[in-house]
Enzyme design. Structure first.
Site, PDB file in Angstrom:
ATOM      1  N   GLY A 175     -53.567 -61.116 -27.785  1.00  0.00           N
ATOM      2  CA  GLY A 175     -53.895 -60.758 -26.449  1.00  0.00           C
ATOM      3  C   GLY A 175     -53.254 -61.423 -25.360  1.00  0.00           C
ATOM      4  O   GLY A 175     -53.101 -60.777 -24.429  1.00  0.00           O
ATOM      5  N   THR A 223     -54.921 -53.816 -28.242  1.00  0.00           N
ATOM      6  CA  THR A 223     -55.201 -54.793 -29.338  1.00  0.00           C
ATOM      7  C   THR A 223     -53.689 -55.473 -29.611  1.00  0.00           C
ATOM      8  O   THR A 223     -52.627 -54.971 -29.074  1.00  0.00           O
ATOM      9  CB  THR A 223     -55.706 -53.782 -30.621  1.00  0.00           C
ATOM     10  N   GLY A 224     -53.758 -56.481 -30.621  1.00  0.00           N
ATOM     11  CA  GLY A 224     -52.813 -57.261 -30.969  1.00  0.00           C
ATOM     12  C   GLY A 224     -52.914 -58.808 -30.375  1.00  0.00           C
ATOM     13  O   GLY A 224     -53.951 -59.018 -29.996  1.00  0.00           O
ATOM     14  N   THR A 228     -58.807 -56.013 -33.679  1.00  0.00           N
ATOM     15  CA  THR A 228     -59.801 -55.448 -32.471  1.00  0.00           C
ATOM     16  C   THR A 228     -59.941 -54.279 -32.628  1.00  0.00           C
ATOM     17  O   THR A 228     -59.070 -53.265 -32.660  1.00  0.00           O
ATOM     18  CB  THR A 228     -59.329 -56.001 -31.044  1.00  0.00           C
ATOM     19  N   ARG A 271     -60.221 -70.183 -27.003  1.00  0.00           N
ATOM     20  CA  ARG A 271     -59.058 -69.335 -26.657  1.00  0.00           C
ATOM     21  C   ARG A 271     -59.928 -68.069 -26.418  1.00  0.00           C
ATOM     22  O   ARG A 271     -60.986 -67.787 -27.156  1.00  0.00           O
ATOM     23  CB  ARG A 271     -58.195 -69.453 -27.712  1.00  0.00           C
ATOM     24  N   VAL A 272     -59.602 -67.413 -25.236  1.00  0.00           N
ATOM     25  CA  VAL A 272     -60.202 -66.176 -24.997  1.00  0.00           C
ATOM     26  C   VAL A 272     -59.076 -65.207 -25.025  1.00  0.00           C
ATOM     27  O   VAL A 272     -57.865 -65.642 -24.326  1.00  0.00           O
ATOM     28  CB  VAL A 272     -61.111 -66.082 -23.553  1.00  0.00           C
ATOM     29  N   GLY A 273     -59.008 -64.064 -25.601  1.00  0.00           N
ATOM     30  CA  GLY A 273     -57.900 -63.090 -25.497  1.00  0.00           C
ATOM     31  C   GLY A 273     -57.978 -61.840 -24.335  1.00  0.00           C
ATOM     32  O   GLY A 273     -58.731 -62.066 -23.453  1.00  0.00           O
ATOM     33  N   ASP A 274     -57.543 -60.886 -24.678  1.00  0.00           N
ATOM     34  CA  ASP A 274     -57.516 -59.623 -23.692  1.00  0.00           C
ATOM     35  C   ASP A 274     -58.831 -58.950 -23.695  1.00  0.00           C
ATOM     36  O   ASP A 274     -59.010 -58.300 -22.780  1.00  0.00           O
ATOM     37  CB  ASP A 274     -56.085 -58.661 -23.878  1.00  0.00           C
TER      38      ASP A 274
HETATM   39  N1  ASP Z   1     -56.484 -58.707 -28.826  1.00  0.00           N
HETATM   40  C1  ASP Z   1     -57.358 -59.564 -29.477  1.00  0.00           C
HETATM   41  C2  ASP Z   1     -57.225 -61.050 -28.852  1.00  0.00           C
HETATM   42  O1  ASP Z   1     -56.092 -61.324 -28.815  1.00  0.00           O
HETATM   43  C3  ASP Z   1     -56.892 -59.582 -30.907  1.00  0.00           C
HETATM   44  C4  ASP Z   1     -56.900 -58.152 -31.838  1.00  0.00           C
HETATM   45  O2  ASP Z   1     -56.544 -57.111 -31.037  1.00  0.00           O
HETATM   46  O3  ASP Z   1     -57.471 -58.288 -32.983  1.00  0.00           O
HETATM   47  O4  ASP Z   1     -58.077 -61.584 -29.317  1.00  0.00           O
END
Ligand code: ASP
Length: 300
Positions: free
Chosen positions: A207, A204-205, A153, A181-184
């Site tokens: 989520g 990032t990472g 991200t 699914r929805v992340g951070d």
């Molecule tokens: N943080 C993002 C998510 O979990 C993924 C990413 O950092 O690429 O959706």
């Protein structure tokens, strides 16, 4: 003030350049972060953001994005399909509606009503990777939603010449995620938080790790208490590691146990940290744009 831009991962370099152009001519941090992350959104080679992003488990590209400016307002979109620049839709949610977040079909309808074009965002390359993944998964569907292949991200923070802070975060989410699914990234306080009196942070990472600790809000609050951006990012990583020690993290091993943070404060100081090795951030100060490996805490 001396402007500054910091963003996540290697593709942050190209994004920083676009943001810097806005800042160098005296533009606003909010415009800079939007222009900056749009570069990653439009790049088919960036496989975790916008066009060319890896799809969910059913082969569909779904996007999450958020933006926050110095006036404390925020906008975000979640589970948005077919729109190449979700960050601009998030900005419009912030500026044109009384809401902070729009989701799915409603977010798409809002985008189309406001002149955005419906596009196919799945590139042949991303489709091929997804097909290969699906083949590998055959007979092992239990792993669905655990095997999150990649995360890149773009989260970007900027300070303009006036000293105003803004941030933007945009993603196609973790690859092959369970549909819905929805992340951070689009969650204000998790993937992004800006307080123009204190500082700004982005994550990032995986989520889920960032959501569990309200990562970006946590970092900004640490800075409010006096921590430097570097110390605040490290504190967020330690908070996740603490949850791991307590057995409160799902799948706490391997390369997908990763989260990274970037932060800036009102003085123009910055910091970055991640759980594991391999989280570079792109930093642009005085027009000099560098890729820097972030400090990490596991697998030294
Ligand atoms: N943080 C993002 C998510 O979990 C993924 C990413 O950092 O690429 O959706």
């Amino acid at each position: 003030m001396e402007p500054i831009v910091i963003s996540t991962w290697k593709h942050g370099l190209a994004a920083n350049e676009a943001a810097w152009k806005v800042l160098a001519r005296g533009g606003k941090s909010l415009d800079a972060v939007e222009e900056g992350v749009k570069v990653s959104e439009a790049d088919p080679n960036v496989i975790n953001v916008g066009y060319g992003g890896l799809p969910d488990a059913t082969g569909k590209v779904t996007l999450d994005a958020s933006i926050m400016g110095p006036d404390g307002l925020a906008g975000s979109v979640v589970f948005l399909e077919h729109i190449k620049h979700p960050i601009s839709v998030a900005r419009l949610v912030m500026e044109k509606t009384e809401h902070v977040m729009l989701a799915g079909e409603g977010a798409l309808a809002f985008a189309l009503e406001n002149g955005f074009q419906k596009e196919d965002l799945l590139t042949p390359r991303s489709r091929e990777r997804w097909l290969r993944w699906r083949e590998d998964m055959e007979g092992d569907e239990d792993r669905l939603g655990i095997l999150m292949e990649s995360h890149d991200t773009i989260g970007m923070l900027a300070m303009d010449k006036k000293g105003d802070l803004a941030g933007a975060c945009t993603t196609s989410g973790v690859a092959y995620k369970v549909r819905g699914r929805v992340g951070d990234t689009p969650i204000i306080g998790a993937g992004l938080f800006v307080d123009n009196e204190v500082g700004a942070a982005a994550g990032t990472g995986r989520g889920e790790l960032i959501l569990q600790i309200c990562g970006s809000f946590f970092i900004v609050e640490k800075m409010r208490e006096g921590a430097s951006p570097q110390a605040a990012c490290e504190a967020a990583v330690h908070r996740i590691l603490k949850l791991r020690e307590k057995g409160q993290i799902k799948n706490p091993e391997g390369p997908t146990f990763q989260a990274g943070f970037v932060a800036v404060n009102k003085k123009g100081e910055y910091g970055a940290a991640s759980i594991q090795k391999g989280f570079p951030h792109a930093l642009c100060v005085n027009g000099k744009n560098d890729l820097i490996e972030s400090k990490y805490f596991l697998n030294d």
